[in-house]
Design an enzyme around this catalytic site. Sequence first.
Site, PDB file in Angstrom:
ATOM      1  N   ARG A  42     -24.597  17.157 -46.559  1.00  0.00           N
ATOM      2  CA  ARG A  42     -23.352  16.401 -46.139  1.00  0.00           C
ATOM      3  C   ARG A  42     -21.998  17.266 -46.276  1.00  0.00           C
ATOM      4  O   ARG A  42     -21.976  17.507 -47.506  1.00  0.00           O
ATOM      5  CB  ARG A  42     -23.589  15.267 -46.815  1.00  0.00           C
ATOM      6  CG  ARG A  42     -24.455  14.207 -46.437  1.00  0.00           C
ATOM      7  CD  ARG A  42     -24.379  13.665 -45.119  1.00  0.00           C
ATOM      8  NE  ARG A  42     -25.397  12.809 -44.840  1.00  0.00           N
ATOM      9  CZ  ARG A  42     -26.326  13.056 -44.009  1.00  0.00           C
ATOM     10  NH1 ARG A  42     -26.626  14.405 -43.629  1.00  0.00           N
ATOM     11  NH2 ARG A  42     -27.304  12.265 -43.591  1.00  0.00           N
ATOM     12  N   ARG A  69       2.395  16.482 -36.263  1.00  0.00           N
ATOM     13  CA  ARG A  69       1.288  16.601 -36.985  1.00  0.00           C
ATOM     14  C   ARG A  69       0.557  17.802 -36.171  1.00  0.00           C
ATOM     15  O   ARG A  69      -0.231  17.314 -35.127  1.00  0.00           O
ATOM     16  CB  ARG A  69       0.440  15.336 -37.224  1.00  0.00           C
ATOM     17  CG  ARG A  69       1.032  14.134 -38.033  1.00  0.00           C
ATOM     18  CD  ARG A  69       1.240  14.907 -39.563  1.00  0.00           C
ATOM     19  NE  ARG A  69       1.700  13.842 -40.111  1.00  0.00           N
ATOM     20  CZ  ARG A  69       1.776  13.990 -41.727  1.00  0.00           C
ATOM     21  NH1 ARG A  69       1.710  15.183 -42.259  1.00  0.00           N
ATOM     22  NH2 ARG A  69       2.282  12.817 -42.314  1.00  0.00           N
ATOM     23  N   ALA A  81       5.070   8.853 -46.489  1.00  0.00           N
ATOM     24  CA  ALA A  81       3.767   8.903 -47.233  1.00  0.00           C
ATOM     25  C   ALA A  81       3.709  10.426 -47.990  1.00  0.00           C
ATOM     26  O   ALA A  81       4.436  11.249 -47.493  1.00  0.00           O
ATOM     27  CB  ALA A  81       2.442   8.675 -46.428  1.00  0.00           C
ATOM     28  N   GLU A  98       8.446   9.767 -52.753  1.00  0.00           N
ATOM     29  CA  GLU A  98       8.343   9.602 -51.017  1.00  0.00           C
ATOM     30  C   GLU A  98       9.230   8.997 -50.154  1.00  0.00           C
ATOM     31  O   GLU A  98       9.743   9.526 -49.202  1.00  0.00           O
ATOM     32  CB  GLU A  98       6.708   9.473 -50.622  1.00  0.00           C
ATOM     33  CG  GLU A  98       5.717  10.453 -51.190  1.00  0.00           C
ATOM     34  CD  GLU A  98       5.791  12.051 -50.812  1.00  0.00           C
ATOM     35  OE1 GLU A  98       6.721  11.951 -49.929  1.00  0.00           O
ATOM     36  OE2 GLU A  98       5.615  12.923 -51.707  1.00  0.00           O
ATOM     37  N   GLU A 102      11.654  11.228 -48.125  1.00  0.00           N
ATOM     38  CA  GLU A 102      11.277  11.261 -46.737  1.00  0.00           C
ATOM     39  C   GLU A 102      12.514  10.195 -45.911  1.00  0.00           C
ATOM     40  O   GLU A 102      12.704  10.433 -44.804  1.00  0.00           O
ATOM     41  CB  GLU A 102      10.022  10.894 -46.407  1.00  0.00           C
ATOM     42  CG  GLU A 102       8.868  11.976 -46.664  1.00  0.00           C
ATOM     43  CD  GLU A 102       7.605  11.796 -46.216  1.00  0.00           C
ATOM     44  OE1 GLU A 102       6.860  12.351 -46.357  1.00  0.00           O
ATOM     45  OE2 GLU A 102       7.364  10.657 -45.652  1.00  0.00           O
ATOM     46  N   PRO A 120     -14.295   8.026 -44.556  1.00  0.00           N
ATOM     47  CA  PRO A 120     -15.403   7.998 -45.592  1.00  0.00           C
ATOM     48  C   PRO A 120     -16.555   8.990 -45.302  1.00  0.00           C
ATOM     49  O   PRO A 120     -17.169   9.619 -46.113  1.00  0.00           O
ATOM     50  CB  PRO A 120     -15.778   6.877 -46.236  1.00  0.00           C
ATOM     51  CG  PRO A 120     -15.289   5.917 -45.097  1.00  0.00           C
ATOM     52  CD  PRO A 120     -13.958   6.592 -44.469  1.00  0.00           C
ATOM     53  N   GLY A 121     -16.814   9.154 -43.799  1.00  0.00           N
ATOM     54  CA  GLY A 121     -18.003  10.114 -43.703  1.00  0.00           C
ATOM     55  C   GLY A 121     -17.583  11.618 -43.572  1.00  0.00           C
ATOM     56  O   GLY A 121     -18.600  12.412 -43.724  1.00  0.00           O
ATOM     57  N   GLU A 125     -10.848  11.354 -49.715  1.00  0.00           N
ATOM     58  CA  GLU A 125      -9.538  11.009 -49.597  1.00  0.00           C
ATOM     59  C   GLU A 125      -9.319   9.504 -49.903  1.00  0.00           C
ATOM     60  O   GLU A 125      -9.939   8.800 -49.192  1.00  0.00           O
ATOM     61  CB  GLU A 125      -8.653  11.358 -48.660  1.00  0.00           C
ATOM     62  CG  GLU A 125      -7.191  11.088 -48.488  1.00  0.00           C
ATOM     63  CD  GLU A 125      -6.527  11.211 -47.388  1.00  0.00           C
ATOM     64  OE1 GLU A 125      -5.307  11.370 -47.263  1.00  0.00           O
ATOM     65  OE2 GLU A 125      -6.998  11.468 -46.331  1.00  0.00           O
ATOM     66  N   GLU A 151       9.158  18.456 -41.722  1.00  0.00           N
ATOM     67  CA  GLU A 151      10.224  17.157 -42.209  1.00  0.00           C
ATOM     68  C   GLU A 151      11.812  17.330 -41.868  1.00  0.00           C
ATOM     69  O   GLU A 151      12.492  16.516 -41.915  1.00  0.00           O
ATOM     70  CB  GLU A 151      10.110  17.001 -43.472  1.00  0.00           C
ATOM     71  CG  GLU A 151       8.784  16.532 -44.126  1.00  0.00           C
ATOM     72  CD  GLU A 151       8.839  16.434 -45.707  1.00  0.00           C
ATOM     73  OE1 GLU A 151       9.654  16.988 -46.570  1.00  0.00           O
ATOM     74  OE2 GLU A 151       8.030  15.505 -46.126  1.00  0.00           O
TER      75      GLU A 151
END
Length: 204
Positions: A42, A69, A81, A98, A102, A120-121, A125, A151
């Site tokens: 995995r 992004r 965030a 933050e 920001e 989760p796979g 995080e 930013e």
Amino acid sequence: MMKVEDTPEAWDVVDSKHRFKGYVIEVVTDSVKMPRDEVADRDYVVHPGAVAVLALDEHDRVLMIRQYRHPTRHLMWELPAGIRDVAGEPLVTTAARELAEEAGYRAGTWYTLLDLRSSPGMTDERVRVFLARDLSRIPEEENGFEHRHEEIDMPVEWVPLADAVEKALMGMIHNSSTVAGILAAYAASVEGHALLRPADAPEA
């Protein structure tokens, strides 16, 4: 009937290979012992975790920022965030920083809105999303944060919560913690936020 609640459990790892280590993330391959004694590899990303802030003003408007992004090649509308990059720092303190850096706001009231496992796979995080109320603008001379990279020139917009829900459901915004936070805030508003956990609620 089984209890519907995520529970900690760790299956045996018989081998672990570290594939890559960057500034923030690490990529690992674990050989995991499965049921019936099978072993399967995995791959996953080790991540320090993050926080996000759904700041809601007295008019039930959500504070949103737009940020480039690169992995998605998109300008994305998101909640303020950031990464959990200060060891031992309370998560609400990270979130407050933050929000200030920001967006230039501080909040007088904080709640835990929800806890997420972003994917989760493929990664460990964890993201805690806070609800921030009783907002006030920080005078520019008090903030002193220098925006860099993505930013720079990051716009801030106030979006009515109901409109934000519509944008999420219509596929107009895609950041996972932002979509989850918006929908959770809308659901929590039905009970007047009475069911929300305190800002320092423990993580599972």
